[in-house]
Design a protein around this motif. Sequence first.
Motif, short mmCIF file in Angstrom:
data_model
loop_
_atom_site.label_atom_id
_atom_site.label_comp_id
_atom_site.label_asym_id
_atom_site.label_seq_id
_atom_site.Cartn_x
_atom_site.Cartn_y
_atom_site.Cartn_z
N GLN A 129 -70.15 40.95 65.31
CA GLN A 129 -68.89 40.58 65.76
C GLN A 129 -68.75 38.81 65.34
OE1 GLN A 129 -70.75 42.33 68.00
NE2 GLN A 129 -69.41 43.82 69.07
N ALA A 130 -69.78 38.19 66.03
CA ALA A 130 -69.66 36.83 65.82
C ALA A 130 -69.74 36.37 64.31
CB ALA A 130 -70.92 36.18 66.72
N PHE A 131 -70.83 37.10 63.73
CA PHE A 131 -70.96 37.02 62.28
C PHE A 131 -69.73 37.12 61.42
CE2 PHE A 131 -72.97 36.49 58.41
CZ PHE A 131 -72.55 37.42 57.43
N MET A 132 -68.85 38.56 61.39
CA MET A 132 -67.80 38.64 60.77
C MET A 132 -66.76 37.48 61.47
SD MET A 132 -67.93 42.81 61.29
CE MET A 132 -66.25 43.08 60.51
N ARG A 133 -66.62 37.20 62.39
CA ARG A 133 -65.46 36.34 62.97
C ARG A 133 -65.89 34.94 62.27
NH1 ARG A 133 -65.29 37.76 67.56
NH2 ARG A 133 -67.26 36.88 68.37
N SER A 134 -67.07 34.66 62.16
CA SER A 134 -67.40 33.30 61.40
C SER A 134 -67.32 33.39 59.89
CB SER A 134 -69.07 32.92 61.61
OG SER A 134 -69.33 31.73 61.10
N VAL A 135 -67.52 34.41 59.32
CA VAL A 135 -67.16 34.47 58.01
C VAL A 135 -65.59 34.53 57.68
CG1 VAL A 135 -67.47 36.04 55.78
CG2 VAL A 135 -69.28 35.80 57.29
N LEU A 136 -64.87 35.08 58.37
CA LEU A 136 -63.61 35.16 58.35
C LEU A 136 -63.07 33.67 58.65
CD1 LEU A 136 -62.30 38.62 59.75
CD2 LEU A 136 -62.17 37.89 57.45
N HIS A 137 -63.47 33.05 59.57
CA HIS A 137 -62.94 31.81 59.87
C HIS A 137 -63.15 30.90 58.75
CE1 HIS A 137 -61.60 28.47 62.20
NE2 HIS A 137 -62.84 27.68 61.88
N LYS A 138 -64.40 30.79 58.44
CA LYS A 138 -64.80 30.03 57.21
C LYS A 138 -64.03 30.31 56.16
CE LYS A 138 -69.63 29.02 58.99
NZ LYS A 138 -70.96 29.29 58.58
N ALA A 164 -61.50 34.88 71.89
CA ALA A 164 -61.25 35.94 71.02
C ALA A 164 -59.84 36.22 71.76
CB ALA A 164 -62.10 37.04 70.97
N GLU A 165 -58.78 36.07 70.81
CA GLU A 165 -57.37 36.35 71.04
C GLU A 165 -56.84 37.84 70.57
OE1 GLU A 165 -54.75 33.20 70.00
OE2 GLU A 165 -56.36 31.65 71.01
N ARG A 166 -57.18 37.90 69.51
CA ARG A 166 -56.69 39.52 68.82
C ARG A 166 -58.07 40.34 68.50
NH1 ARG A 166 -51.80 38.62 70.10
NH2 ARG A 166 -50.55 37.60 69.29
N GLN A 167 -57.57 41.47 68.80
CA GLN A 167 -58.56 42.43 68.24
C GLN A 167 -58.23 43.36 66.93
OE1 GLN A 167 -59.84 45.44 71.32
NE2 GLN A 167 -61.03 43.80 72.44
N VAL A 168 -59.25 43.41 66.05
CA VAL A 168 -58.72 44.13 64.84
C VAL A 168 -59.67 45.42 64.53
CG1 VAL A 168 -58.64 43.76 62.35
CG2 VAL A 168 -57.88 41.87 63.84
N LYS A 169 -59.02 46.44 64.04
CA LYS A 169 -60.01 47.45 63.86
C LYS A 169 -59.84 47.68 62.44
CE LYS A 169 -60.58 52.08 64.55
NZ LYS A 169 -60.16 53.47 65.62
N ILE A 170 -61.00 47.63 61.63
CA ILE A 170 -61.25 48.18 60.09
C ILE A 170 -62.20 49.02 59.91
CG2 ILE A 170 -60.49 45.71 59.55
CD1 ILE A 170 -63.54 45.03 59.04
N SER A 171 -62.16 49.53 58.83
CA SER A 171 -63.13 50.60 58.31
C SER A 171 -63.94 49.84 57.10
CB SER A 171 -62.33 51.99 57.83
OG SER A 171 -61.61 52.42 58.69
N LEU A 172 -65.06 50.21 57.19
CA LEU A 172 -65.88 49.61 56.49
C LEU A 172 -66.90 50.81 55.47
CD1 LEU A 172 -67.31 46.61 58.35
CD2 LEU A 172 -65.66 46.60 56.55
N SER A 173 -67.17 50.38 54.45
CA SER A 173 -68.23 51.30 53.73
C SER A 173 -69.54 51.31 54.58
CB SER A 173 -68.29 51.27 52.28
OG SER A 173 -69.37 49.95 52.13
N GLU A 174 -70.47 52.38 54.56
CA GLU A 174 -71.76 52.26 55.08
C GLU A 174 -72.52 51.18 54.50
OE1 GLU A 174 -72.15 54.44 57.79
OE2 GLU A 174 -73.91 53.37 58.20
N ARG A 175 -72.55 50.99 53.45
CA ARG A 175 -73.45 49.85 52.51
C ARG A 175 -72.94 48.55 53.25
NH1 ARG A 175 -72.65 46.81 47.89
NH2 ARG A 175 -74.82 46.16 47.02
N ASP A 176 -71.49 48.35 53.38
CA ASP A 176 -71.03 47.08 53.55
C ASP A 176 -71.50 46.88 55.23
OD1 ASP A 176 -68.10 47.02 51.85
OD2 ASP A 176 -69.96 46.37 51.16
N TRP A 177 -71.34 47.79 56.12
CA TRP A 177 -71.79 47.66 57.44
C TRP A 177 -73.23 47.54 57.40
CZ3 TRP A 177 -70.48 46.82 62.02
CH2 TRP A 177 -71.07 47.11 63.20
#
Length: 93
Positions: free
Chosen positions: A72-81, A44-57
Amino acid sequence: MKHPPLNQEEQDWLDSYERDEWVSINNAETRKKYQAIAQSTLHAERQVKISLSERDWTLIQEKAMREGLSYQAFMRSVLHKYITGRLTEHPGT
């Protein structure tokens, strides 16, 4: 480096592991998939901070657990795909 205390979900995973409830993966394809996920986590090269709704989280955590991934791996995978065109929106959504 001191780690923050475990949340309930993390503690449940640790307890399960310590009760020896986990089994080794015998399937070469599945093993290769998880090795690739672990490898991408190490690079992982960059860290990103985001706010999510409780439902999305909650939905992210549930889907990650079903996939056998950390959130983290799931979110990274979804974004990459998505950014590489391998994940697209369904028509009408």
